[in-house]
Design a protein around this motif. Structure first.
Motif, PDB file in Angstrom:
ATOM      1  N   GLU A 122       0.804  -1.216   0.000  1.00  0.00           N
ATOM      2  CA  GLU A 122       0.000   0.000   0.000  1.00  0.00           C
ATOM      3  C   GLU A 122       0.843   1.276   0.000  1.00  0.00           C
ATOM      4  N   SER A 123       2.155   1.129   0.092  1.00  0.00           N
ATOM      5  CA  SER A 123       3.005   2.305   0.295  1.00  0.00           C
ATOM      6  C   SER A 123       3.429   2.974  -1.005  1.00  0.00           C
ATOM      7  N   LEU A 124       3.133   2.352  -2.127  1.00  0.00           N
ATOM      8  CA  LEU A 124       3.570   2.912  -3.399  1.00  0.00           C
ATOM      9  C   LEU A 124       2.475   2.660  -4.433  1.00  0.00           C
ATOM     10  N   GLN A 125       1.453   3.519  -4.389  1.00  0.00           N
ATOM     11  CA  GLN A 125       0.301   3.322  -5.267  1.00  0.00           C
ATOM     12  C   GLN A 125       0.061   4.497  -6.205  1.00  0.00           C
ATOM     13  N   THR A 126       0.597   5.663  -5.881  1.00  0.00           N
ATOM     14  CA  THR A 126       0.355   6.856  -6.675  1.00  0.00           C
ATOM     15  C   THR A 126       1.671   7.554  -6.979  1.00  0.00           C
ATOM     16  N   VAL A 127       1.643   8.480  -7.930  1.00  0.00           N
ATOM     17  CA  VAL A 127       2.828   9.283  -8.221  1.00  0.00           C
ATOM     18  C   VAL A 127       3.195  10.132  -7.016  1.00  0.00           C
ATOM     19  N   SER A 128       2.198  10.547  -6.251  1.00  0.00           N
ATOM     20  CA  SER A 128       2.473  11.288  -5.019  1.00  0.00           C
ATOM     21  C   SER A 128       3.260  10.426  -4.039  1.00  0.00           C
ATOM     22  N   ASP A 129       2.907   9.138  -3.950  1.00  0.00           N
ATOM     23  CA  ASP A 129       3.683   8.226  -3.108  1.00  0.00           C
ATOM     24  C   ASP A 129       5.125   8.126  -3.600  1.00  0.00           C
ATOM     25  N   LEU A 130       5.275   8.034  -4.913  1.00  0.00           N
ATOM     26  CA  LEU A 130       6.611   7.932  -5.486  1.00  0.00           C
ATOM     27  C   LEU A 130       7.428   9.183  -5.167  1.00  0.00           C
ATOM     28  N   GLN A 131       6.786  10.345  -5.198  1.00  0.00           N
ATOM     29  CA  GLN A 131       7.462  11.578  -4.829  1.00  0.00           C
ATOM     30  C   GLN A 131       7.903  11.536  -3.369  1.00  0.00           C
ATOM     31  N   ASN A 132       7.058  11.007  -2.482  1.00  0.00           N
ATOM     32  CA  ASN A 132       7.432  10.872  -1.071  1.00  0.00           C
ATOM     33  C   ASN A 132       8.621   9.940  -0.908  1.00  0.00           C
ATOM     34  N   TRP A 133       8.611   8.854  -1.669  1.00  0.00           N
ATOM     35  CA  TRP A 133       9.747   7.932  -1.613  1.00  0.00           C
ATOM     36  C   TRP A 133      11.020   8.626  -2.064  1.00  0.00           C
ATOM     37  N   TRP A 134      10.919   9.394  -3.142  1.00  0.00           N
ATOM     38  CA  TRP A 134      12.118  10.083  -3.618  1.00  0.00           C
ATOM     39  C   TRP A 134      12.595  11.123  -2.610  1.00  0.00           C
ATOM     40  N   ASN A 135      11.683  11.813  -1.940  1.00  0.00           N
ATOM     41  CA  ASN A 135      12.088  12.768  -0.914  1.00  0.00           C
ATOM     42  C   ASN A 135      12.953  12.079   0.144  1.00  0.00           C
ATOM     43  N   GLY A 136      12.571  10.857   0.487  1.00  0.00           N
ATOM     44  CA  GLY A 136      13.372  10.094   1.441  1.00  0.00           C
ATOM     45  C   GLY A 136      14.740   9.750   0.896  1.00  0.00           C
ATOM     46  N   ARG A 137      14.798   9.390  -0.394  1.00  0.00           N
ATOM     47  CA  ARG A 137      16.085   9.057  -1.004  1.00  0.00           C
ATOM     48  C   ARG A 137      16.971  10.300  -1.110  1.00  0.00           C
ATOM     49  N   MET A 138      16.356  11.444  -1.428  1.00  0.00           N
ATOM     50  CA  MET A 138      17.139  12.673  -1.535  1.00  0.00           C
ATOM     51  C   MET A 138      17.719  13.051  -0.172  1.00  0.00           C
ATOM     52  N   ALA A 139      16.959  12.791   0.880  1.00  0.00           N
ATOM     53  CA  ALA A 139      17.487  13.024   2.234  1.00  0.00           C
ATOM     54  C   ALA A 139      18.672  12.105   2.497  1.00  0.00           C
ATOM     55  N   ASN A 140      18.567  10.828   2.054  1.00  0.00           N
ATOM     56  CA  ASN A 140      19.698   9.904   2.189  1.00  0.00           C
ATOM     57  C   ASN A 140      20.922  10.432   1.462  1.00  0.00           C
ATOM     58  N   LEU A 141      20.714  10.838   0.212  1.00  0.00           N
ATOM     59  CA  LEU A 141      21.825  11.323  -0.604  1.00  0.00           C
ATOM     60  C   LEU A 141      22.502  12.521   0.057  1.00  0.00           C
ATOM     61  N   ARG A 142      21.712  13.443   0.543  1.00  0.00           N
ATOM     62  CA  ARG A 142      22.277  14.622   1.187  1.00  0.00           C
ATOM     63  C   ARG A 142      23.065  14.242   2.436  1.00  0.00           C
ATOM     64  N   ASN A 143      22.549  13.276   3.189  1.00  0.00           N
ATOM     65  CA  ASN A 143      23.223  12.881   4.429  1.00  0.00           C
ATOM     66  C   ASN A 143      24.481  12.066   4.177  1.00  0.00           C
ATOM     67  N   GLN A 144      24.677  11.629   2.934  1.00  0.00           N
ATOM     68  CA  GLN A 144      25.899  10.899   2.582  1.00  0.00           C
ATOM     69  C   GLN A 144      27.002  11.834   2.102  1.00  0.00           C
ATOM     70  N   GLN A 145      26.880  13.096   2.458  1.00  0.00           N
ATOM     71  CA  GLN A 145      27.924  14.079   2.172  1.00  0.00           C
ATOM     72  C   GLN A 145      28.529  14.511   3.506  1.00  0.00           C
ATOM     73  N   GLY A 146      29.822  14.668   3.551  1.00  0.00           N
ATOM     74  CA  GLY A 146      30.466  15.046   4.805  1.00  0.00           C
ATOM     75  C   GLY A 146      30.446  13.895   5.793  1.00  0.00           C
ATOM     76  N   GLY A 147      30.762  14.185   7.041  1.00  0.00           N
ATOM     77  CA  GLY A 147      30.772  13.142   8.067  1.00  0.00           C
ATOM     78  C   GLY A 147      31.666  11.979   7.673  1.00  0.00           C
ATOM     79  N   ILE A 148      31.239  10.758   8.012  1.00  0.00           N
ATOM     80  CA  ILE A 148      32.082   9.589   7.755  1.00  0.00           C
ATOM     81  C   ILE A 148      32.292   9.334   6.269  1.00  0.00           C
ATOM     82  N   PHE A 149      31.464   9.941   5.419  1.00  0.00           N
ATOM     83  CA  PHE A 149      31.574   9.692   3.989  1.00  0.00           C
ATOM     84  C   PHE A 149      32.738  10.448   3.354  1.00  0.00           C
TER      85      PHE A 149
END
Length: 516
Positions: A35-62
């Motif tokens: 039920e978590s990926l049924q609409t394009v809006s859901d897909l946008q929410n998923w990508w927002n999470g991935r973009m947060a991951n990508l941003r957090n993989q800059q600096g720090g231990i990376f």
């Protein structure tokens, strides 16, 4: 493969976008993944999470883990026992938690990306949503390529075209299987996935998403920038030159004019100038990221006159690094600041690393009394600069030189040098190549490139010439590591597959990197 970590990560991230679901109606150990990926809006929410991951993989231990393993940063007596495997290579094992956590982070992201691809069949694309759908899909392909490129760089056999079909890279997960245990794929398989599958698909789907300076989302230019970086590490000189040249010639990202304020604006105030990809930061909602752990501005550290607020530094640039920048170099006063440093309640005036020290617009603390910091407390909160056009000039210059095009190599090198307030280089041959390498070292310092550059240049790590007070004493430094040398080809230049995977995955138990 990374079984226990990935299982928990998948469960945690699969909750994204489920706020409208009544979780009380589900089994305690279940998640409504269907039920978590049924609409394009859901897909946008998923990508927002991935973009947060990508941003957090800059600096720090990376970036810090590999930068401390290299030769540009010395460690003071203030530092605890953090990053021990980077400071003393001999103490590093396959259980090193910093290298393990970097490994796990990329695979956690891949698990969630693969979940998206596997569940696209459940997604309804309504009239007028196809373009948005394609863009989001293209961005997921970009991020999968980005994760594998970084895993391959750290944990795979350094790329050699002649042996890519047999050299081991990293496990290749292309399906949603949080407890999957594949063997390590070859370099040929992994780099084919990066370039000919994911980046090729990202190019197709993001072709109409034009880039602009300071873009905070994935554009076609970010795809090309990643391609150029990957091909440089592969020693694919013609491919790296073509990709970087296309970004330079496109004219979207002109190098800044050689004015000191341009560098302050770019590095302190995050002005969108030369950045191809620079994700968004929101304050006060977000806590400081500490992208720069080197500046160490502490409000509770005493100064020599008893006032509060001092650089309680754990890390310092080596003197030879600071000396690489002439006084004409407009980067020097932005990358380094002379500050009073409190080291175990002894006081020194040293250059500290100020590059990405923190944007005052994002700072938590402003106080006019902190005149030495400009009236605020730099806390490392900056918009991460994932791709910059300056890197592309350096890629183009080095790739052109290696392809036998010295005139082109000099053209790109000198364009960058002029922007930085420096004179043109007229050298040729080995002297030109050294100038290219030196410029790359200066421009990209403390951004996580140095260790991998030394490795691909066939050079070792030699730590030397720390900053010291007038009496020459070294009591402010951690002993035993500020003057040390590691030879080219040392097995520590390639990081180990994490011990947990070796011990729990029967398919890779005999596939550890040599030496570990």
């Amino acid at each position: 493969m990374i079984q226990h970590k990935l299982k928990f990560a998948a469960a945690a991230v699969l909750a994204l976008g489920l706020a409208s679901c009544d979780m009380n109606l589900l089994p305690k150990d279940g998640l409504p993944t269907d039920e978590s990926l049924q609409t394009v809006s859901d897909l946008q929410n998923w990508w927002n999470g991935r973009m947060a991951n990508l941003r957090n993989q800059q600096g720090g231990i990376f970036t810090v883990v590999q930068d401390l393993q290299a030769d540009q940063i010395s460690v003071t007596a203030n530092q605890g026992n953090h990053y021990a495997g980077s400071l003393s290579w001999e103490s590093c094992t396959a259980s090193d938690y910093d290298r393990r956590d970097v490994y796990i982070s990329y695979y956690q992201a891949l698990t969630n990306i693969n979940f998206v691809f596997e569940n696209l069949g459940n997604l309804e694309v309504k009239e007028g949503e196809k373009s948005t759908y394609n863009i989001l899909l293209g961005r997921h392909h970009f991020y999968r390529a980005y994760c594998y490129a970084n895993l391959a760089l750290r944990y795979g056999t350094p790329y050699n075209a002649a042996s890519a079909g047999t050299d081991l890279c990293v496990p290749l997960l292309l399906e949603f299987d949080p407890v999957g245990r594949p063997a390590r794929a070859t370099n040929q398989e992994v780099y084919n996935q990066i370039l000919n599958v994911d980046l090729a698909k990202a190019k197709e789907l993001l072709a109409g998403v034009k880039g602009e300076p300071g873009a905070d989302e994935i554009t076609i230019d970010a795809v090309t920038a990643l391609e150029a970086r990957v091909k440089l590490y592969m020693s694919d000189w013609s491919g790296a030159l073509a990709a970087s040249k296309s970004l330079i010639d496109g004219g979207n990202y002109p190098l800044v004019e050689p004015d000191p304020q341009n560098f302050v604006d770019m590095w302190v105030y995050d002005a969108p100038a030369e950045e191809i990809l620079m994700p968004f930061i929101s304050r006060p909602k977000e806590e400081p990221r500490w992208a720069n752990i080197y500046y160490d501005a502490k409000t509770d550290a005493k100064r020599s006159d008893g006032k509060d607020g001092c650089n309680y530094v754990s890390y310092l640039p080596f003197k030879w690094v600071v000396d690489m920048y002439s006084d004409k170099d407009l980067r020097k006063p932005v990358y380094f600041e002379m500050q009073e440093c409190n080291i175990k309640d002894n006081f020194y005036n040293f250059y500290v690393i100020a590059k990405q020290k923190g944007n005052p617009n994002y700072a938590s603390t402003h106080n006019d009394a902190f005149t030495w910091w400009g009236g605020y407390v730099p806390d490392g909160m900056v918009r991460p600069k994932i791709f910059r056009i300056a890197e592309q000039y350096l890629i183009a210059s080095e790739a052109a030189f290696k392809a036998g095009q010295e005139g082109t190599a000099k053209e790109y090198l000198n364009a960058l040098r002029i922007s930085r307030g420096l004179d043109k280089v007229t050298a040729s041959g080995n002297s030109l190549y050294q100038a290219i390498k030196d410029e790359r070292t200066r421009e990209l310092a403390f951004e996580g490139f140095r260790l991998w550059d030394l490795r691909r240049w066939g050079e070792g790590v030699k730590r030397h010439d720390p900053q010291v007070p007038a009496d020459g004493s070294t009591s402010h430094l951690r002993p035993g590591i500020f003057e040390y040398e590691y030879q080219p080809g040392d097995f520590h230049f390639v990081w180990p597959i994490t011990a947990n995977d070796i011990n729990t995955n029967e398919n890779i138990k005999n596939q550890q990197n040599p030496g570990w």
